[in-house]
Design a protein around this motif. Structure first.
Motif, PDB file in Angstrom:
ATOM      1  N   UNK A 198       0.849  -1.193   0.000  1.00  0.00           N
ATOM      2  CA  UNK A 198       0.000   0.000   0.000  1.00  0.00           C
ATOM      3  C   UNK A 198       0.882   1.241   0.000  1.00  0.00           C
ATOM      4  N   UNK A 199       0.517   2.206  -0.809  1.00  0.00           N
ATOM      5  CA  UNK A 199       1.213   3.493  -0.848  1.00  0.00           C
ATOM      6  C   UNK A 199       0.268   4.576  -0.344  1.00  0.00           C
ATOM      7  N   UNK A 200       0.744   5.360   0.616  1.00  0.00           N
ATOM      8  CA  UNK A 200      -0.006   6.515   1.106  1.00  0.00           C
ATOM      9  C   UNK A 200       0.805   7.757   0.788  1.00  0.00           C
ATOM     10  N   UNK A 201       0.258   8.618  -0.044  1.00  0.00           N
ATOM     11  CA  UNK A 201       0.947   9.837  -0.458  1.00  0.00           C
ATOM     12  C   UNK A 201       0.268  11.051   0.151  1.00  0.00           C
ATOM     13  N   UNK A 202       1.059  12.003   0.636  1.00  0.00           N
ATOM     14  CA  UNK A 202       0.545  13.248   1.213  1.00  0.00           C
ATOM     15  C   UNK A 202      -0.512  12.978   2.286  1.00  0.00           C
ATOM     16  N   UNK A 203      -0.176  12.102   3.212  1.00  0.00           N
ATOM     17  CA  UNK A 203      -1.117  11.719   4.261  1.00  0.00           C
ATOM     18  C   UNK A 203      -1.620  12.933   5.030  1.00  0.00           C
ATOM     19  N   UNK A 204      -2.925  12.959   5.297  1.00  0.00           N
ATOM     20  CA  UNK A 204      -3.590  14.001   6.074  1.00  0.00           C
ATOM     21  C   UNK A 204      -3.539  15.370   5.417  1.00  0.00           C
ATOM     22  N   UNK A 205      -3.312  15.405   4.114  1.00  0.00           N
ATOM     23  CA  UNK A 205      -3.369  16.653   3.378  1.00  0.00           C
ATOM     24  C   UNK A 205      -4.499  16.566   2.349  1.00  0.00           C
ATOM     25  N   UNK A 206      -4.965  17.698   1.855  1.00  0.00           N
ATOM     26  CA  UNK A 206      -6.122  17.672   0.941  1.00  0.00           C
ATOM     27  C   UNK A 206      -5.916  16.800  -0.289  1.00  0.00           C
ATOM     28  N   UNK A 207      -4.678  16.660  -0.752  1.00  0.00           N
ATOM     29  CA  UNK A 207      -4.415  15.876  -1.957  1.00  0.00           C
ATOM     30  C   UNK A 207      -3.900  14.470  -1.641  1.00  0.00           C
ATOM     31  N   UNK A 208      -4.209  13.957  -0.463  1.00  0.00           N
ATOM     32  CA  UNK A 208      -3.728  12.632  -0.094  1.00  0.00           C
ATOM     33  C   UNK A 208      -4.261  11.567  -1.045  1.00  0.00           C
ATOM     34  N   UNK A 209      -3.448  10.549  -1.268  1.00  0.00           N
ATOM     35  CA  UNK A 209      -3.837   9.416  -2.118  1.00  0.00           C
ATOM     36  C   UNK A 209      -3.467   8.118  -1.419  1.00  0.00           C
ATOM     37  N   UNK A 210      -4.321   7.127  -1.562  1.00  0.00           N
ATOM     38  CA  UNK A 210      -4.056   5.797  -1.031  1.00  0.00           C
ATOM     39  C   UNK A 210      -4.188   4.803  -2.173  1.00  0.00           C
ATOM     40  N   UNK A 211      -3.111   4.099  -2.470  1.00  0.00           N
ATOM     41  CA  UNK A 211      -3.101   3.115  -3.545  1.00  0.00           C
ATOM     42  C   UNK A 211      -2.868   1.739  -2.946  1.00  0.00           C
ATOM     43  N   UNK A 212      -3.761   0.808  -3.229  1.00  0.00           N
ATOM     44  CA  UNK A 212      -3.666  -0.541  -2.681  1.00  0.00           C
ATOM     45  C   UNK A 212      -3.368  -1.522  -3.808  1.00  0.00           C
ATOM     46  N   UNK A 213      -2.518  -2.482  -3.507  1.00  0.00           N
ATOM     47  CA  UNK A 213      -2.209  -3.504  -4.489  1.00  0.00           C
ATOM     48  C   UNK A 213      -1.386  -4.596  -3.861  1.00  0.00           C
ATOM     49  N   UNK A 214      -0.601  -5.243  -4.662  1.00  0.00           N
ATOM     50  CA  UNK A 214       0.333  -6.266  -4.202  1.00  0.00           C
ATOM     51  C   UNK A 214       1.719  -5.894  -4.713  1.00  0.00           C
ATOM     52  N   UNK A 215       2.707  -6.655  -4.310  1.00  0.00           N
ATOM     53  CA  UNK A 215       4.045  -6.377  -4.824  1.00  0.00           C
ATOM     54  C   UNK A 215       4.120  -6.550  -6.336  1.00  0.00           C
ATOM     55  N   UNK A 216       3.200  -7.300  -6.880  1.00  0.00           N
ATOM     56  CA  UNK A 216       3.161  -7.506  -8.332  1.00  0.00           C
ATOM     57  C   UNK A 216       2.525  -6.336  -9.058  1.00  0.00           C
ATOM     58  N   UNK A 217       1.602  -5.609  -8.395  1.00  0.00           N
ATOM     59  CA  UNK A 217       0.821  -4.583  -9.088  1.00  0.00           C
ATOM     60  C   UNK A 217       1.072  -3.153  -8.624  1.00  0.00           C
ATOM     61  N   UNK A 218       1.680  -2.971  -7.456  1.00  0.00           N
ATOM     62  CA  UNK A 218       1.725  -1.633  -6.870  1.00  0.00           C
ATOM     63  C   UNK A 218       2.509  -0.637  -7.714  1.00  0.00           C
ATOM     64  N   UNK A 219       3.560  -1.051  -8.382  1.00  0.00           N
ATOM     65  CA  UNK A 219       4.338  -0.126  -9.205  1.00  0.00           C
ATOM     66  C   UNK A 219       3.491   0.437 -10.344  1.00  0.00           C
ATOM     67  N   UNK A 220       2.651  -0.397 -10.946  1.00  0.00           N
ATOM     68  CA  UNK A 220       1.761   0.074 -12.008  1.00  0.00           C
ATOM     69  C   UNK A 220       0.824   1.155 -11.477  1.00  0.00           C
TER      70      UNK A 220
END
Length: 260
Positions: A198-220
Motif C-alpha cells: 500500500x502506498x499513502x501519499x501526502x497523508x492528512x493533506x487535501x491531496x492525499x492518495x491511497x493506492x492498494x495492491x500487491x508487490x506484483x501490481x503496486x508499481x503500475x
C-alpha cells in the motif's frame, strides 16, 4: 539541551515535529513553541500554510527546501544571536530522516542551545488512514522503518533491503517512491508477489492518495497516479490479514492473578 530557569532566558532552537501535514495533528507543545518563536525554518515541500499560522504575527518565515544544512544552520544561529527563539519544523517526527544529527552537531559547535519536540510520524498517520494495526498477532510483531538507497548516502551492509526482508516483518519504506518498481521486484522473493503493498501519499493533506495492491501490481498503480514524492510504502501480510490469533493481553484466559 534545557533552559536554565534560574538565570536569564536562553534563546533556543526548537526542532519541532510537524507531523504529516495537518495543522490539527501538531502537539500542544509544538503549537506553543511555534507561537513563541520569532523565526521559523520550514521545508515548503512538506509544511503547509495552516501549520505556519501557529507562528506569531511578524515572524520571519524561511523556506529551507532550496537551502543546504550550512545555510539552514546559519539562519538558526543568526536568529539565536538576535535574541529570538527559532522553530525548526521537521516533517513527521524529528527522530526519522530529519537530518537532526547533522544540524544539532553544527549548533553544538556554534554554542547554540536546542531542544526537540516529537511529532506524529508519517508511518503512524498513514496507518491510521488505513485503519490498520501494523503488528497483528502471529502474523507480524515487528515493524521495520527504513528507506531505499540510490543517490543518497549508502545503507549499512547489515541493513540492505534483501537482508531486512528475510524477516517478513511489516515494512514502512520512506524516501523510496521513485524506486517502487525495483523495490517491489526485490521484495517479491521473500514476501511473495501476492503480498499486500500500500502506498499513502501526502497523508492528512487535501491531496492525499491511497493506492492498494500487491508487490506484483503496486508499481503500475504508482506510475499511473504519477506519485513522485511525499509517499510512504507499506509492505506486509499484516496489512490485509483477517484471520489471526487473539492477543493474550486482552484474552479471558487465567493470567494467574489471585482471586478477589
Amino acid at each position: 539541551m534545557e533552559r536554565d530557569e534560574t538565570g536569564p532566558k536562553l534563546m533556543t532552537v526548537h526542532f519541532i515535529g510537524a507531523g504529516p501535514g495537518a495543522a490539527d495533528l501538531l502537539t500542544l507543545r509544538a503549537t506553543a513553541l511555534l507561537g513563541a518563536s520569532q523565526v521559523c525554518l520550514y521545508a515548503g515541500t512538506y509544511v503547509t500554510d495552516d501549520v505556519l499560522e501557529h507562528c506569531p504575527p511578524g515572524a520571519t518565515l524561511i523556506d529551507t527546501q532550496h537551502l543546504n544544512l550550512d545555510q539552514i544552520t546559519a539562519h538558526a544561529v543568526q536568529g539565536h544571536a538576535a535574541g529570538h527563539d527559532v522553530a525548526r519544523l521537521c516533517s513527521g517526527d524529528p527522530s526519522l530522516y530529519s537530518a537532526l544529527a547533522e544540524q544539532t552537531r553544527r549548533l553544538d559547535a556554534a554554542g547554540v542551545p536546542w531542544d526537540v519536540t516529537p511529532g506524529v510520524p508519517a508511518y503512524a498517520a498513514a496507518a491510521a488512514l488505513l485503519g490498520r494495526e501494523l503488528t497483528v498477532p502471529e502474523v507480524a510483531q515487528t515493524v521495520i522503518l527504513t528507506r531505499a538507497q540510490a543517490d543518497s548516502t549508502k545503507m549499512p551492509e547489515t541493513e540492505s533491503l534483501a537482508y531486512l526482508a528475510q524477516s517478513r516483518a511489516t515494512l514502512a519504506l520512506h524516501l523510496a517512491i521513485r524506486h517502487i518498481r525495483r523495490l517491489a521486484a526485490e521484495l517479491a522473493g521473500p514476501y511473495g508477489a501476492g503480498c499486500p503493498a500500500i502506498v499513502v501519499a501526502n497523508a492528512e493533506q487535501p491531496d492525499q492518495q491511497i493506492l492498494r495492491g500487491t508487490l506484483e501490481t503496486i508499481a503500475d498503480h504508482v506510475e499511473a497516479a504519477g506519485i513522485r514524492q511525499a509517499a510512504l510504502i507499506f509492505v506486509g501480510h499484516a496489512l490485509e490479514s483477517v484471520s489471526f490469533a487473539e492477543s493474550h493481553l486482552y484474552s479471558k484466559r487465567d493470567r494467574g492473578r489471585p482471586a478477589p
